[in-house]
Write a protein that holds these residues in place. Sequence first.
Motif, PDB file in Angstrom:
ATOM      1  N   SER A   1       0.845  -1.196   0.000  1.00  0.00           N
ATOM      2  CA  SER A   1       0.000   0.000   0.000  1.00  0.00           C
ATOM      3  C   SER A   1       0.878   1.243   0.000  1.00  0.00           C
ATOM      4  O   SER A   1       2.046   1.210   0.390  1.00  0.00           O
ATOM      5  CB  SER A   1      -0.920   0.012   1.222  1.00  0.00           C
ATOM      6  OG  SER A   1      -0.165   0.034   2.414  1.00  0.00           O
ATOM      7  N   LEU A   2       0.285   2.346  -0.441  1.00  0.00           N
ATOM      8  CA  LEU A   2       1.019   3.606  -0.528  1.00  0.00           C
ATOM      9  C   LEU A   2       1.129   4.269   0.839  1.00  0.00           C
ATOM     10  O   LEU A   2       0.188   4.260   1.630  1.00  0.00           O
ATOM     11  CB  LEU A   2       0.325   4.556  -1.490  1.00  0.00           C
ATOM     12  CG  LEU A   2       0.247   4.143  -2.953  1.00  0.00           C
ATOM     13  CD1 LEU A   2      -0.426   5.239  -3.774  1.00  0.00           C
ATOM     14  CD2 LEU A   2       1.627   3.831  -3.526  1.00  0.00           C
ATOM     15  N   LYS A   3       2.301   4.883   1.078  1.00  0.00           N
ATOM     16  CA  LYS A   3       2.543   5.676   2.275  1.00  0.00           C
ATOM     17  C   LYS A   3       3.062   7.056   1.851  1.00  0.00           C
ATOM     18  O   LYS A   3       3.745   7.185   0.831  1.00  0.00           O
ATOM     19  CB  LYS A   3       3.561   5.001   3.192  1.00  0.00           C
ATOM     20  CG  LYS A   3       3.155   3.601   3.662  1.00  0.00           C
ATOM     21  CD  LYS A   3       1.879   3.642   4.506  1.00  0.00           C
ATOM     22  CE  LYS A   3       1.478   2.234   4.947  1.00  0.00           C
ATOM     23  NZ  LYS A   3       0.175   2.243   5.659  1.00  0.00           N
ATOM     24  N   ALA A   4       2.741   8.052   2.655  1.00  0.00           N
ATOM     25  CA  ALA A   4       3.186   9.420   2.371  1.00  0.00           C
ATOM     26  C   ALA A   4       3.838  10.026   3.606  1.00  0.00           C
ATOM     27  O   ALA A   4       3.298   9.924   4.712  1.00  0.00           O
ATOM     28  CB  ALA A   4       2.004  10.280   1.933  1.00  0.00           C
ATOM     29  N   VAL A   5       4.998  10.638   3.414  1.00  0.00           N
ATOM     30  CA  VAL A   5       5.668  11.411   4.455  1.00  0.00           C
ATOM     31  C   VAL A   5       6.075  12.749   3.834  1.00  0.00           C
ATOM     32  O   VAL A   5       6.051  12.919   2.610  1.00  0.00           O
ATOM     33  CB  VAL A   5       6.920  10.678   5.013  1.00  0.00           C
ATOM     34  CG1 VAL A   5       6.525   9.397   5.728  1.00  0.00           C
ATOM     35  CG2 VAL A   5       7.917  10.364   3.893  1.00  0.00           C
ATOM     36  N   PHE A   6       6.450  13.713   4.675  1.00  0.00           N
ATOM     37  CA  PHE A   6       6.829  15.005   4.103  1.00  0.00           C
ATOM     38  C   PHE A   6       8.021  15.610   4.834  1.00  0.00           C
ATOM     39  O   PHE A   6       8.352  15.225   5.964  1.00  0.00           O
ATOM     40  CB  PHE A   6       5.649  15.989   4.105  1.00  0.00           C
ATOM     41  CG  PHE A   6       5.241  16.490   5.460  1.00  0.00           C
ATOM     42  CD1 PHE A   6       5.826  17.627   6.015  1.00  0.00           C
ATOM     43  CD2 PHE A   6       4.232  15.850   6.169  1.00  0.00           C
ATOM     44  CE1 PHE A   6       5.436  18.098   7.255  1.00  0.00           C
ATOM     45  CE2 PHE A   6       3.828  16.321   7.410  1.00  0.00           C
ATOM     46  CZ  PHE A   6       4.436  17.441   7.957  1.00  0.00           C
ATOM     47  N   ALA A   7       8.660  16.553   4.161  1.00  0.00           N
ATOM     48  CA  ALA A   7       9.792  17.299   4.722  1.00  0.00           C
ATOM     49  C   ALA A   7       9.558  18.786   4.486  1.00  0.00           C
ATOM     50  O   ALA A   7       9.170  19.195   3.385  1.00  0.00           O
ATOM     51  CB  ALA A   7      11.096  16.864   4.071  1.00  0.00           C
ATOM     52  N   LYS A   8       9.800  19.594   5.504  1.00  0.00           N
ATOM     53  CA  LYS A   8       9.733  21.042   5.349  1.00  0.00           C
ATOM     54  C   LYS A   8      11.119  21.572   4.996  1.00  0.00           C
ATOM     55  O   LYS A   8      12.132  21.114   5.531  1.00  0.00           O
ATOM     56  CB  LYS A   8       9.251  21.697   6.644  1.00  0.00           C
ATOM     57  CG  LYS A   8       9.119  23.218   6.570  1.00  0.00           C
ATOM     58  CD  LYS A   8       8.627  23.790   7.892  1.00  0.00           C
ATOM     59  CE  LYS A   8       8.508  25.314   7.825  1.00  0.00           C
ATOM     60  NZ  LYS A   8       8.030  25.885   9.112  1.00  0.00           N
ATOM     61  N   TYR A   9      11.152  22.557   4.080  1.00  0.00           N
ATOM     62  CA  TYR A   9      12.434  23.116   3.652  1.00  0.00           C
ATOM     63  C   TYR A   9      12.220  24.593   3.343  1.00  0.00           C
ATOM     64  O   TYR A   9      11.240  24.964   2.675  1.00  0.00           O
ATOM     65  CB  TYR A   9      12.930  22.385   2.403  1.00  0.00           C
ATOM     66  CG  TYR A   9      14.309  22.779   1.925  1.00  0.00           C
ATOM     67  CD1 TYR A   9      15.444  22.463   2.665  1.00  0.00           C
ATOM     68  CD2 TYR A   9      14.474  23.436   0.718  1.00  0.00           C
ATOM     69  CE1 TYR A   9      16.706  22.798   2.207  1.00  0.00           C
ATOM     70  CE2 TYR A   9      15.735  23.786   0.252  1.00  0.00           C
ATOM     71  CZ  TYR A   9      16.839  23.465   1.004  1.00  0.00           C
ATOM     72  OH  TYR A   9      18.107  23.798   0.552  1.00  0.00           O
TER      73      TYR A   9
ATOM     74  N   LYS B   1       6.730  12.768  -0.087  1.00  0.00           N
ATOM     75  CA  LYS B   1       7.364  11.553  -0.612  1.00  0.00           C
ATOM     76  C   LYS B   1       6.352  10.414  -0.501  1.00  0.00           C
ATOM     77  O   LYS B   1       5.860  10.114   0.594  1.00  0.00           O
ATOM     78  CB  LYS B   1       8.621  11.262   0.209  1.00  0.00           C
ATOM     79  CG  LYS B   1       9.380  10.004  -0.124  1.00  0.00           C
ATOM     80  CD  LYS B   1      10.600   9.929   0.808  1.00  0.00           C
ATOM     81  CE  LYS B   1      11.375   8.646   0.654  1.00  0.00           C
ATOM     82  NZ  LYS B   1      12.543   8.612   1.577  1.00  0.00           N
ATOM     83  N   ILE B   2       6.020   9.792  -1.631  1.00  0.00           N
ATOM     84  CA  ILE B   2       5.042   8.703  -1.651  1.00  0.00           C
ATOM     85  C   ILE B   2       5.723   7.441  -2.171  1.00  0.00           C
ATOM     86  O   ILE B   2       6.426   7.481  -3.189  1.00  0.00           O
ATOM     87  CB  ILE B   2       3.820   9.064  -2.512  1.00  0.00           C
ATOM     88  CG1 ILE B   2       3.059  10.235  -1.875  1.00  0.00           C
ATOM     89  CG2 ILE B   2       2.891   7.862  -2.681  1.00  0.00           C
ATOM     90  CD1 ILE B   2       1.838  10.678  -2.653  1.00  0.00           C
ATOM     91  N   PHE B   3       5.507   6.337  -1.464  1.00  0.00           N
ATOM     92  CA  PHE B   3       6.188   5.085  -1.820  1.00  0.00           C
ATOM     93  C   PHE B   3       5.298   3.907  -1.453  1.00  0.00           C
ATOM     94  O   PHE B   3       4.356   4.028  -0.657  1.00  0.00           O
ATOM     95  CB  PHE B   3       7.532   4.987  -1.089  1.00  0.00           C
ATOM     96  CG  PHE B   3       7.436   5.153   0.401  1.00  0.00           C
ATOM     97  CD1 PHE B   3       7.265   4.061   1.244  1.00  0.00           C
ATOM     98  CD2 PHE B   3       7.502   6.426   0.975  1.00  0.00           C
ATOM     99  CE1 PHE B   3       7.164   4.225   2.621  1.00  0.00           C
ATOM    100  CE2 PHE B   3       7.391   6.599   2.349  1.00  0.00           C
ATOM    101  CZ  PHE B   3       7.227   5.497   3.173  1.00  0.00           C
TER     102      PHE B   3
END
Length: 364
Positions: free
Chosen positions: A2-10, A34-36
């Motif tokens: 299944s797809l997972k999403a995480v994020f980074a602030k920049y 980032k989706i994987f």
Amino acid sequence: MSLKAVFAKYTLDFKFEAGTSRGVLTHKDSYFVKIFDSENPSVFGLGECAPLKGLSIDDRPDFELQLLGICENFNTLELEVYPWNLNIILEQVLDKSFPSVVFGFETAMLDLMNGGKRKVFNNAFARAERQLDINGLVWMGDKDFMLRQIDQKLEAGYHTIKMKVGAIDFEKECDLLAYIRKSYSAEQITLRVDANGAFSQAEVVEKLKRLSEYQLHSIEQPIRQGNESFMAELCQITPVPIALDEELIGVREYTDKYRLLKKIMPQYIILKPTLVGGFQQCREWIENANRLKIGWWMTSALESNVGLNAITQFTAEFNNPLPQGLGTGQLYHNNIASPLEINEGKIRHNPQNAWDLAPLQFLI
């Protein structure tokens, strides 16, 4: 699986004080999604969520908290993505009141479907077989600062110059346009101006008449968005073709897009995926504009090279000969290194230049 999403602030830092009619920008926060696939996390798609302060409908103090909630909800749904269900996910899973998030997720999922190599669309631009003409942007500031920018853009080989207006004295802005026209005809250099809604209704007609002396290609959003009837009248009588920009923000339904364009009948519309909610929304605007014989071009909205790369590849899906507004990758000291290059007023993909995503620290 299944797809997972995480994020980074920049935080992106401008090379100069970037003036607009809404104030001066020195830095800009972006959020990278980032989706994987949970079973193969080393292959991932990347998208950028970067609402514009004071303009995006999802520019709000709790944006990061809301993005976290969107990611957490996305991660519970055990989704898989394919070409046939991408738009279903965009319509039914993501919140349309966060257009920059829809754009970021859409980009990341397209990237993932194409192998997670920042090839959002497999077309001639992404394969380094095509370049796109772009305009050189002259930011607001004092007259000398704007004059230096104009000279730099002309020396760099740009054939289309876009100048922000509405911040300094109008006569000084006209002097800058006259400076270009003294040396270059309209056939040699195309001139665009962007008022960002800075002109009042009382003064706009006279200012448009004055600006027409410089043989402008177009003016973006001469008055503030939200007055459709007056804008429609203006588009009928204007001596300078008008391009709608901010007017498109928040118009999400297909039928509402058509209704707005048919009522105002501008000469052009300008599409910013971050502001209007991604590529599918842009396609709807383009289809409606084509039906009404309204021209269009694409513009980035101060994204990093991640968002700019996606927007440029999307633009290359169309055979649009107009110069596009895709030169913002040169604005920042600390942009994400990418294969994008600008030379002689054209943007291209140079596969010899690699992506460097090391600055992005993703929340796990």
